[in-house]
Design a protein around this motif. Sequence first.
Motif, PDB file in Angstrom:
ATOM      1  N   SER A 190     -62.220  -9.792  17.933  1.00 44.74           N
ATOM      2  CA  SER A 190     -61.665  -8.486  17.601  1.00 44.74           C
ATOM      3  C   SER A 190     -60.755  -8.016  18.726  1.00 44.74           C
ATOM      4  N   CYS A 191     -59.656  -7.370  18.350  1.00 48.47           N
ATOM      5  CA  CYS A 191     -58.753  -6.831  19.376  1.00 48.47           C
ATOM      6  C   CYS A 191     -58.880  -5.314  19.490  1.00 48.47           C
TER       7      CYS A 191
ATOM      8  N   ASP B  51     -55.529  -4.042  24.722  1.00 51.85           N
ATOM      9  CA  ASP B  51     -54.095  -3.765  24.714  1.00 51.85           C
ATOM     10  C   ASP B  51     -53.275  -5.026  24.504  1.00 51.85           C
ATOM     11  N   ARG B  52     -51.963  -4.860  24.541  1.00 47.36           N
ATOM     12  CA  ARG B  52     -51.069  -5.976  24.265  1.00 47.36           C
ATOM     13  C   ARG B  52     -51.174  -7.079  25.313  1.00 47.36           C
ATOM     14  N   SER B  53     -51.500  -6.712  26.538  1.00 47.35           N
ATOM     15  CA  SER B  53     -51.623  -7.751  27.571  1.00 47.35           C
ATOM     16  C   SER B  53     -52.777  -8.688  27.260  1.00 47.35           C
ATOM     17  N   TRP B  54     -53.823  -8.179  26.590  1.00 44.34           N
ATOM     18  CA  TRP B  54     -54.931  -9.037  26.169  1.00 44.34           C
ATOM     19  C   TRP B  54     -54.520  -9.869  24.961  1.00 44.34           C
TER      20      TRP B  54
ATOM     21  N   THR C  50     -50.402  -5.730  10.245  1.00 40.74           N
ATOM     22  CA  THR C  50     -51.779  -6.151  10.499  1.00 40.74           C
ATOM     23  C   THR C  50     -51.805  -7.483  11.248  1.00 40.74           C
ATOM     24  N   MET C  51     -52.973  -7.836  11.732  1.00 42.37           N
ATOM     25  CA  MET C  51     -53.131  -9.146  12.349  1.00 42.37           C
ATOM     26  C   MET C  51     -52.835 -10.248  11.338  1.00 42.37           C
ATOM     27  N   ARG C  52     -52.421 -11.392  11.819  1.00 44.12           N
ATOM     28  CA  ARG C  52     -52.307 -12.564  10.973  1.00 44.12           C
ATOM     29  C   ARG C  52     -53.671 -12.847  10.342  1.00 44.12           C
ATOM     30  N   ALA C  53     -53.654 -13.255   9.081  1.00 43.60           N
ATOM     31  CA  ALA C  53     -54.901 -13.410   8.330  1.00 43.60           C
ATOM     32  C   ALA C  53     -55.861 -14.384   9.006  1.00 43.60           C
ATOM     33  N   ILE C  54     -55.370 -15.516   9.485  1.00 42.50           N
ATOM     34  CA  ILE C  54     -56.270 -16.503  10.084  1.00 42.50           C
ATOM     35  C   ILE C  54     -56.886 -15.981  11.371  1.00 42.50           C
ATOM     36  N   THR C  55     -56.124 -15.152  12.098  1.00 46.70           N
ATOM     37  CA  THR C  55     -56.647 -14.546  13.325  1.00 46.70           C
ATOM     38  C   THR C  55     -57.674 -13.480  12.998  1.00 46.70           C
ATOM     39  N   ALA C  56     -57.398 -12.687  11.977  1.00 46.55           N
ATOM     40  CA  ALA C  56     -58.337 -11.643  11.565  1.00 46.55           C
ATOM     41  C   ALA C  56     -59.656 -12.238  11.094  1.00 46.55           C
ATOM     42  N   LEU C  57     -59.610 -13.425  10.496  1.00 48.47           N
ATOM     43  CA  LEU C  57     -60.807 -14.048   9.944  1.00 48.47           C
ATOM     44  C   LEU C  57     -61.624 -14.809  10.982  1.00 48.47           C
ATOM     45  N   ALA C  58     -60.955 -15.460  11.919  1.00 53.31           N
ATOM     46  CA  ALA C  58     -61.674 -16.365  12.823  1.00 53.31           C
ATOM     47  C   ALA C  58     -61.565 -16.001  14.294  1.00 53.31           C
ATOM     48  N   GLY C  59     -60.763 -15.002  14.633  1.00 53.96           N
ATOM     49  CA  GLY C  59     -60.569 -14.665  16.033  1.00 53.96           C
ATOM     50  C   GLY C  59     -61.465 -13.543  16.516  1.00 53.96           C
TER      51      GLY C  59
ATOM     52  N   GLN D 101     -50.663 -17.860  13.640  1.00 53.70           N
ATOM     53  CA  GLN D 101     -51.650 -16.982  14.253  1.00 53.70           C
ATOM     54  C   GLN D 101     -50.968 -15.779  14.886  1.00 53.70           C
ATOM     55  N   GLY D 102     -51.764 -14.809  15.309  1.00 54.37           N
ATOM     56  CA  GLY D 102     -51.217 -13.681  16.044  1.00 54.37           C
ATOM     57  C   GLY D 102     -52.015 -12.415  15.831  1.00 54.37           C
ATOM     58  N   TYR D 103     -52.155 -11.650  16.907  1.00 56.60           N
ATOM     59  CA  TYR D 103     -52.810 -10.351  16.805  1.00 56.60           C
ATOM     60  C   TYR D 103     -51.789  -9.323  16.307  1.00 56.60           C
ATOM     61  N   LYS D 104     -51.854  -8.110  16.749  1.00 53.07           N
ATOM     62  CA  LYS D 104     -51.025  -7.046  16.183  1.00 53.07           C
ATOM     63  C   LYS D 104     -49.576  -7.123  16.672  1.00 53.07           C
ATOM     64  N   ASP D 105     -48.730  -6.251  16.102  1.00 52.47           N
ATOM     65  CA  ASP D 105     -47.322  -6.135  16.442  1.00 52.47           C
ATOM     66  C   ASP D 105     -47.132  -6.195  17.954  1.00 52.47           C
ATOM     67  N   PRO D 106     -46.254  -7.071  18.466  1.00 50.93           N
ATOM     68  CA  PRO D 106     -45.316  -7.940  17.751  1.00 50.93           C
ATOM     69  C   PRO D 106     -45.808  -9.380  17.576  1.00 50.93           C
ATOM     70  N   PHE D 107     -47.074  -9.634  17.926  1.00 49.31           N
ATOM     71  CA  PHE D 107     -47.557 -11.011  17.926  1.00 49.31           C
ATOM     72  C   PHE D 107     -47.812 -11.543  16.521  1.00 49.31           C
ATOM     73  N   ASN D 108     -47.800 -10.647  15.548  1.00 45.79           N
ATOM     74  CA  ASN D 108     -47.894 -11.057  14.142  1.00 45.79           C
ATOM     75  C   ASN D 108     -46.512 -11.242  13.529  1.00 45.79           C
ATOM     76  N   ARG D 109     -45.478 -11.170  14.353  1.00 46.52           N
ATOM     77  CA  ARG D 109     -44.101 -11.223  13.862  1.00 46.52           C
ATOM     78  C   ARG D 109     -43.298 -12.319  14.550  1.00 46.52           C
ATOM     79  N   VAL D 110     -43.954 -13.410  14.893  1.00 42.38           N
ATOM     80  CA  VAL D 110     -43.245 -14.488  15.580  1.00 42.38           C
ATOM     81  C   VAL D 110     -42.488 -15.333  14.571  1.00 42.38           C
ATOM     82  N   CYS D 111     -41.691 -16.262  15.070  1.00 42.09           N
ATOM     83  CA  CYS D 111     -40.835 -17.072  14.209  1.00 42.09           C
ATOM     84  C   CYS D 111     -41.640 -18.088  13.405  1.00 42.09           C
ATOM     85  N   TYR D 112     -41.177 -18.323  12.183  1.00 40.79           N
ATOM     86  CA  TYR D 112     -41.807 -19.341  11.338  1.00 40.79           C
ATOM     87  C   TYR D 112     -41.685 -20.703  12.042  1.00 40.79           C
TER      88      TYR D 112
END
Length: 623
Positions: free
Chosen positions: A457-458, A462-465, A446-455, A508-519
């Motif tokens: 909608s995706c 697509d991923r380019s957006w 899923t999207m990162r929680a902070i992005t899902a709450l305040a960002g 932050q981050g939208y869907k896979d893989p942008f929700n899977r970045v490094c800590y």
Amino acid sequence: MEYIPFNSRSLLHKYPFGAVKQGEKITFKVVLPRSLSCSGVELVIRKDSEGEKRFPFFWLSMEGAEEEWWCLDYIENETGLYFYHFDYATPWGRVSIKRNEGSLGTLSGGLNDFQLTVFEKDFSTPDWLKGKLIYQIFPDRFYSSGKEKKNVPSDRVMRTDWGGEPGWRPNERGEVLNNDFFGGDLEGIKEKLPYLKSLGVGCIYLNPIFEAQSNHRYDTSDYEKIDSVLGTEKDFSELCKEAEKNGISVVLDGVFSHTGDDSRYFNRKGRYDTVGAYQSKESPFYSWYFFWNWPYNYQCWWNFETLPEVNEENESFIDFIAGKNGFARRCIKAGARGFRLEVADELPDKFLYDFRKAVKSEKSDALILGEVWEDASNKCSYGARRRYLQGAQLDSVMNYPFSEAILAFIRSGVVEGFSEKIMTVLENYPKCVVDVLMNHIGTHDTMRAITALAGESCEGRDRSWQCGRFLSPEQYERGVKLLKLAAAIQYTLPGVPSLYYGDEAGMQGYKDPFNRVCYPWGNENKELISYYQKLGKIRKDCLCLKDGTFKTVSEMLSCLAFERKGKKDKLLVIINRNEHEIDYYLPEEWKTGKSLLGGTAEDGKVHLDALSAVILKTEVTEK
């Protein structure tokens, strides 16, 4: 006001509350107006799609001059999912008491039966997880020990830019390989155990760690080998031992619905020295898969040709995973405390039964948690009603209904209906299941929680957006406040909160893989981490959060208040989702409550700033 003859959540009408053990007595009580001249009431109950059975009530008593109560003690000895309503007879004919929505019955016009879950009488779930906190780690992106990676396949891209944007663009053949690795490893996780302990973590849930060709590792290549980038089996065992010293257990991801095509078992690309199912019909693994026209046409998971689907009822595969010397037992022996099962709703009953037997025989209090996105008590898949929570398959599930309820309320500010979503789960699930529900608000899917709450909608984008899109400074500041509200609810609802790595750092981050970045080590949001540490301490100190009851106190005008009550203490949680400050007037018993979070109780009320939460605590006085 509509007359209420039956409320399935009221102990006056049904005792005990919710799901029941087989052989446990249930007392039903129906109240009817005297003016109906009722001559009899019946329980009409059926086991799922089977035929109805009828059981008569007895007349109990009058309540004043206008109401009469009817009663029935009922026992169901077979596990299963049951649906029921009541019929009552009058001089004008027979009428049914059913429900329209929620738990309230109507004298006429109701459309739906009530649900009753009956589970095995000896069903229990692991006590060690109750009252704890789960921390989910995507291993490649959490922390790298810096140790040299050995035996890394040459077709992997080893990144040296920790925190860089994950690869997502297709190659010249249009393939997204997910073959870039940042080098997070098991030793790195072990080094960060003190940090996890400071958050109050009691369980680490690891996304897949076994050899696979992608960085997410859901395309298993070898169940018997930990991926070389992560380390060795010795590293895993040492992690588990060190974690246990810190009061933390480790749970693994079990991926059994499919394997990778580039695996020891399918071997489509010839990487391995085994004879895979793609290479020969004589392969020992041929029967694991579904071929329509061998070898090119085979059944895939969600049509991804890189993920050939497994026949989980195949005896050879079951023995490999759940046999006496199988994968599941080896993992437990190596130190794992249980499994989260990927797409559990796509695993057949036979596999789940055998898997549970294997895991529990190796360690009786091992955890088996399933990925199910809907209400798991009445889920249908593959044309059949599933039995996940009746005692012979799963211990509990990922709690998407709670997640959706929390995120929807905090995003929109519309609180009405929140408690109905919570109570539906509490009513339908066995209490022992509820106590170990995985309550997440963000995961690797899923999207990162902070992005899902305040960002923005995706949806439909697509991923380019999604790529490189972050919250504005104003959005981020507001997102931090919203995330705190969501976390306060998540940490205090029945079940076990699950924190996706880095959410506490403001990632932050939208869907896979942008929700899977490094800590972002060294660039964390310290304010958020401090807040999560405070919530972790509240969970540790308040026994009612282990297995206490839940009761909604109020939900209106963008303000939610609910109570958790245990044998020794209780909490009042108040969430102000309004964009303005409010004074919340307290029930009498809470006017002297001690503040654990937010404002203090004074003059019979507590002040809440805009977008803020308060948690009050008081002791329970036994009478």
